[in-house]
Scaffold this active site. Structure first.
Site, PDB file in Angstrom:
ATOM      1  N   LYS A  15      14.348  36.401  24.120  1.00  0.00           N
ATOM      2  CA  LYS A  15      14.545  34.938  24.239  1.00  0.00           C
ATOM      3  C   LYS A  15      15.931  34.443  24.402  1.00  0.00           C
ATOM      4  CE  LYS A  15      11.088  32.477  23.051  1.00  0.00           C
ATOM      5  NZ  LYS A  15       9.828  32.396  23.948  1.00  0.00           N
ATOM      6  N   THR A  60       8.923  37.666  22.797  1.00  0.00           N
ATOM      7  CA  THR A  60      10.166  36.908  22.851  1.00  0.00           C
ATOM      8  C   THR A  60       9.858  35.774  21.741  1.00  0.00           C
ATOM      9  OG1 THR A  60       9.415  35.096  24.525  1.00  0.00           O
ATOM     10  CG2 THR A  60      10.443  37.383  25.237  1.00  0.00           C
ATOM     11  N   ARG A 177      56.588  23.250  38.107  1.00  0.00           N
ATOM     12  CA  ARG A 177      55.058  22.930  38.259  1.00  0.00           C
ATOM     13  C   ARG A 177      54.526  22.763  37.166  1.00  0.00           C
ATOM     14  NH1 ARG A 177      51.708  27.633  40.824  1.00  0.00           N
ATOM     15  NH2 ARG A 177      52.001  29.198  38.751  1.00  0.00           N
ATOM     16  N   GLN A 220      49.299  34.839  37.323  1.00  0.00           N
ATOM     17  CA  GLN A 220      48.939  36.255  36.913  1.00  0.00           C
ATOM     18  C   GLN A 220      49.745  36.821  35.731  1.00  0.00           C
ATOM     19  OE1 GLN A 220      49.225  34.937  40.017  1.00  0.00           O
ATOM     20  NE2 GLN A 220      48.236  35.745  41.591  1.00  0.00           N
ATOM     21  N   HIS A 248      45.222  23.232  40.009  1.00  0.00           N
ATOM     22  CA  HIS A 248      46.239  22.596  40.961  1.00  0.00           C
ATOM     23  C   HIS A 248      46.520  21.241  40.579  1.00  0.00           C
ATOM     24  CE1 HIS A 248      46.262  26.547  42.924  1.00  0.00           C
ATOM     25  NE2 HIS A 248      45.062  26.150  43.289  1.00  0.00           N
TER      26      HIS A 248
HETATM   27  O1  LIG Z   1      50.435  31.288  39.820  1.00  0.00           O
HETATM   28  C1  LIG Z   1      50.324  31.337  40.926  1.00  0.00           C
HETATM   29  N1  LIG Z   1      49.544  32.378  41.424  1.00  0.00           N
HETATM   30  C2  LIG Z   1      49.233  32.640  42.964  1.00  0.00           C
HETATM   31  O2  LIG Z   1      48.627  33.789  43.313  1.00  0.00           O
HETATM   32  C3  LIG Z   1      49.049  31.415  43.679  1.00  0.00           C
HETATM   33  N2  LIG Z   1      48.786  31.156  44.998  1.00  0.00           N
HETATM   34  C4  LIG Z   1      49.017  29.633  45.015  1.00  0.00           C
HETATM   35  O3  LIG Z   1      48.744  29.198  46.201  1.00  0.00           O
HETATM   36  N3  LIG Z   1      49.534  29.228  43.939  1.00  0.00           N
HETATM   37  C5  LIG Z   1      49.680  30.252  42.889  1.00  0.00           C
HETATM   38  N4  LIG Z   1      49.991  30.160  41.635  1.00  0.00           N
END
Ligand SMILES: O=c1[nH]c(=O)c2[nH]c(=O)[nH]c2[nH]1
Length: 299
Positions: A15, A60, A177, A220, A248
């Site tokens: 379930k 279930t 940013r 990353q 973004h």
């Molecule tokens: O932190 C980021 N990693 C990316 O791989 C990436 N690619 C992008 O266009 N902006 C960003 N910013």
């Protein structure tokens, strides 16, 4: 022309998304636990699939009822609740060899009244959801826990530059940013001797502290640091998996209006978004693909 017999492959059933709210009311200060629970059994269900023989099919509906009946004794940490449930099915039905039990926990905060948190009035806050998936397989227990939809933003302390440029590259380099994301994080416990509630809170807080304090050169790098901090802090966590959309925020060009824009006015785009995902693990340590197999959407 097909060759060979047709046979039943991997299967599970149960379930899904049982909505469960338990009120702990031993004292006038009530506690609300709000879960969405899924129970799925694995084992020998071949006769049902191939013959319609239901003699081994724990309905279930029964699985759903068991969830509510078990909640009568208290829930505690969702991980512990799911382990108790899973053990019930595998102990009481010999042909049930394992299964998958998942919970999402929806947070309720006490409504402040006159400056004090109310005893029994709550507000649902934020979109963040605590999650856990418990899988039993014979003597193996896998517990993977985490959270989704935790939206965080840094208004500075983030840059992105040094990336390769080709004829299709238009993105400007930036040393300041907005960095915003909605964190999906999962981690795998390698021990069952864990205070899951306390640990959840500490792992989550550590991830967010790391997000806040690491000066980001890329999302990353930030998510790797978040996973690394958790593995460094807790020996009994084997791997951390993160999936983070880069939400973004584009600086709006205000020059048509004879205005400058020193990093103050942004267009918050909802799509497309960068999608940054990584597993952070201990070198040489065994991984557990089965523990992750039913958690969707990761590399
Ligand atoms: O932190 C980021 N990693 C990316 O791989 C990436 N690619 C992008 O266009 N902006 C960003 N910013």
């Amino acid at each position: 022309m097909a060759d060979g017999d047709i046979v039943l492959g991997a299967n599970q059933y149960g379930k899904a998304e049982c909505r469960l709210v338990r009120v702990d009311r031993e004292t006038p200060v009530h506690r609300v636990t709000d879960l969405t629970v899924t129970s799925q059994l694995r084992g020998d269900f071949a006769a049902c699939h191939t013959e319609g023989d239901n003699s081994q099919v724990v309905a279930t509906d029964t699985q759903k009822n068991t969830i509510y009946a078990y909640a009568r004794d208290g829930i505690g940490a969702p991980e512990d609740f799911l382990i108790r449930l899973g053990r019930h099915f595998t102990d009481d039905f010999p042909w049930v060899t394992g299964g998958r039990w998942a919970a999402e926990q929806h947070a309720w905060d006490r409504i402040p009244v006159g400056g004090a948190p109310h005893d029994h009035a709550f507000a649902r806050t934020g979109g963040e959801v605590r999650r856990t998936v418990v899988q039993l397989d014979g003597d193996d227990t896998h517990v993977v826990s985490g959270f989704t939809d935790c939206t965080v933003l840094k208004s500075t302390g983030s840059e992105f530059s040094g990336f390769p440029r080709d004829r299709y590259t238009t993105l400007a380099e930036t040393d300041d940013r907005i960095l915003a994301t909605s964190v999906t994080a999962w981690w795998r416990y390698t021990s069952s001797d864990v205070d899951y509630d306390a640990r959840y809170a500490r792992v989550r807080d550590l991830m967010l502290e790391t997000f806040a304090s690491v000066h980001s050169l890329a999302l990353q790098q930030t998510i790797y640091a978040m996973g690394q901090a958790v593995l460094e802090a807790f020996d009994d966590i084997g791997e951390v998996v993160l999936s983070c959309p880069n939400k973004h925020h584009f600086l709006v060009d205000l020059t048509p209006f004879d205005l400058d824009n020193p990093g103050e006015v942004f267009y918050a785009a909802d799509r497309p978004y960068g999608l940054i995902e990584a597993t952070v693990q201990r070198e040489g340590a065994p991984t557990a693909p089965a523990a992750w197999a039913t958690i969707a959407g990761f590399c």
